[in-house]
Enzyme design. Sequence first.
Site, PDB file in Angstrom:
ATOM      1  N   TRP A 146      -1.267 -13.635  -1.346  1.00  0.00           N
ATOM      2  CA  TRP A 146      -1.833 -12.854  -0.247  1.00  0.00           C
ATOM      3  C   TRP A 146      -1.794 -13.743   0.980  1.00  0.00           C
ATOM      4  O   TRP A 146      -2.479 -14.756   0.979  1.00  0.00           O
ATOM      5  CB  TRP A 146      -3.278 -12.418  -0.520  1.00  0.00           C
ATOM      6  N   TRP A 170       0.832  -1.209   0.000  1.00  0.00           N
ATOM      7  CA  TRP A 170       0.000   0.000   0.000  1.00  0.00           C
ATOM      8  C   TRP A 170       0.861   1.251   0.000  1.00  0.00           C
ATOM      9  O   TRP A 170       1.723   1.421   0.868  1.00  0.00           O
ATOM     10  CB  TRP A 170      -0.897   0.047   1.231  1.00  0.00           C
ATOM     11  N   ASN A 182      -7.397  -0.769  -4.928  1.00  0.00           N
ATOM     12  CA  ASN A 182      -7.529  -2.160  -4.506  1.00  0.00           C
ATOM     13  C   ASN A 182      -8.984  -2.619  -4.546  1.00  0.00           C
ATOM     14  O   ASN A 182      -9.821  -2.074  -3.837  1.00  0.00           O
ATOM     15  CB  ASN A 182      -6.992  -2.318  -3.079  1.00  0.00           C
ATOM     16  N   GLU A 183      -9.266  -3.578  -5.425  1.00  0.00           N
ATOM     17  CA  GLU A 183     -10.581  -4.247  -5.506  1.00  0.00           C
ATOM     18  C   GLU A 183     -11.765  -3.298  -5.716  1.00  0.00           C
ATOM     19  O   GLU A 183     -12.725  -3.300  -4.929  1.00  0.00           O
ATOM     20  CB  GLU A 183     -10.807  -5.123  -4.266  1.00  0.00           C
ATOM     21  N   TYR A 188     -10.171 -15.924  -4.609  1.00  0.00           N
ATOM     22  CA  TYR A 188     -10.594 -16.168  -3.223  1.00  0.00           C
ATOM     23  C   TYR A 188     -11.816 -17.075  -3.126  1.00  0.00           C
ATOM     24  O   TYR A 188     -12.884 -16.631  -2.706  1.00  0.00           O
ATOM     25  CB  TYR A 188     -10.916 -14.838  -2.531  1.00  0.00           C
ATOM     26  N   GLU A 218      -3.572 -11.260  -6.079  1.00  0.00           N
ATOM     27  CA  GLU A 218      -3.902 -11.770  -4.742  1.00  0.00           C
ATOM     28  C   GLU A 218      -4.507 -13.153  -4.902  1.00  0.00           C
ATOM     29  O   GLU A 218      -5.391 -13.344  -5.725  1.00  0.00           O
ATOM     30  CB  GLU A 218      -4.953 -10.896  -4.023  1.00  0.00           C
TER      31      GLU A 218
END
Length: 441
Positions: free
Chosen positions: A384, A105, A221-222, A302, A342
Amino acid sequence: MVKSRRSKMLARNGMFYPIIVFAAFLAFIYLTFGDLWVSSPEETLKLSFVERNGTQFYADGQVFYVNGWNSYWFMEHAVDVGRRPRVRTMLQAAAKMGLTVCRTWAFNDGAYNALQISPGKFDERVFRALDLVIAEARRHGIRLILCLVNNLKAYGGKTQYVKWAWQEGIGLSSSNDSFFYDPNIRRYFKNYVKTVLTRKNTVTGLEYRDDPTIFAWELINEPRCMTDPTGDTLQVWIEEMSSFVKSIDRNHLLTVGLEGFYGPKDPKRLKINPELWAADLGSDFIRNSNLSTIDFASVHVYPDHWFKNQTFQDKLKFARKWILSHIEDGERVLKKPIMFTEFGLAGENKEVEPYQRDRFFKLILEIMYKSAKHNKSGAGSVFWQFLVERMEEYNDEFGIVPWERPSTYNLITNHSCRLARVQGVLPSQQEHLKSFCFKTQ
Ligand SMILES: *[C@@H]1O[C@H](CO)[C@@H](O)[C@H](O)[C@H]1NC(C)=O
Ligand SMILES: *[C@@H]1O[C@H](CO)[C@@H](O)[C@H](O)[C@H]1NC(C)=O
Ligand SMILES: *[C@@H]1O[C@H](CO)[C@@H](O)[C@H](O)[C@H]1NC(C)=O
Ligand SMILES: *[C@@H]1O[C@H](CO)[C@@H](O)[C@H](O)[C@H]1NC(C)=O
Ligand SMILES: *[C@@H]1O[C@H](CO)[C@@H](O)[C@H](O)[C@H]1NC(C)=O
Ligand SMILES: *[C@@H]1O[C@H](CO)[C@@H](O)[C@H](O)[C@H]1NC(C)=O
């Protein structure tokens, strides 16, 4: 990933006032002598900018497939003298494993130890911490993917930007999605981006935009914009912000930071999405990634969080299909590299045994290896997430200390070795890979 434990951790930090005072004292010492922490630039490795040609990355004149990891916590640790050594420990250990890229980050908006305290107001102390992270990465031959804002609440995110606009009495709406469409908030974010990209590193003397240690910028991010499921709002934002980044920095690659869900206009691919909801998030993998200002596409994996109740075998099956489908998109439609920025399996989930996590990792690395061997667009995988010892408060459900479990460690180093056999050994890897790669095979 959804990092619920992170916000708890941030709340908890507020209670350590005496520690903060002490840390401030140490920070003063560091600001005075901090440059000693990183060795002089002459000693650091020479790195070149990473480029893209078609579906592949190139660095130092050779094709470059990435074995990488996430450590989102670098800047936050580097700002605190007591915890700073963890950054070096992680980078050192990763370089030893032959890893080449870390995603982290480059934002902290309004939270504890914020980089951006309020719109356009930066904490120099924290900026110097980011300077150190970049300089230290370079020293270990590790390149960084730097992410510029969070869609989620951890470390501020779009919610914080919306709050700022609200507090200044200029916010259009209290919806956190107004981050994408409110002209004032867009101005805040552009100002932030410009400040970071043109930051002159106090350790190396290089502006960030001129520093080849940075592998790429990631916009957000996302990103999700559920208030506009047509996807137009997010698309316009990505168009505007990616052009803006390119207008300042033409040296670096740029990606969006998507999870990879297919959008509603794409009936053929919708079957690949985890479930129906995934098409209604306002993101669209193909449309968002196809812009000429976006150099490579990002995807997350995920299965734990994307399905309510899946067997382990189902998770593996899904991951395989999901990854292969996106690599195929890179080949046939986007003609760009695809990076799996990730992926993880939740360790706190009682059903997940460590050996299952290894199997999940192995499946993904196996696909990436095959992609590299056949010059395909599956250009990298980024775990991740990695931590060092005694960092439980930074662990979400996914963190691992990679050297604590030999089977996992071997998977990772083995992957570095076989990628090196495909593409050659990067200058930064030479010292480490020869110690374990080319022995017995
Ligand atoms: C890109 O790759 C193609 C095909 O491999 C090659 O012909 C071309 O010279 C490369 N371009 C650059 C700029 O490296
Ligand atoms: C954004 O706002 C919506 C609606 O209030 C809420 O459900 C969601 O959790 C928020 N997301 C974030 C990241 O704050
Ligand atoms: C992607 O962009 C190219 C070039 O702008 C365009 O020709 C193509 O139709 C686009 N593909 C999709 C699926 O949008
Ligand atoms: C989850 O799946 C298992 C095995 O397929 C099944 O026995 C169980 O009832 C399911 N639980 C829920 C909440 O659907
Ligand atoms: C991949 O590219 C390399 C050089 O760029 C070439 O030597 C090799 O034959 C290619 N492999 C395949 C399977 O196309
Ligand atoms: C290491 O990689 C080779 C292929 O290069 C593979 O056959 C082997 O199973 C891998 N070992 C481990 C422990 O992953």
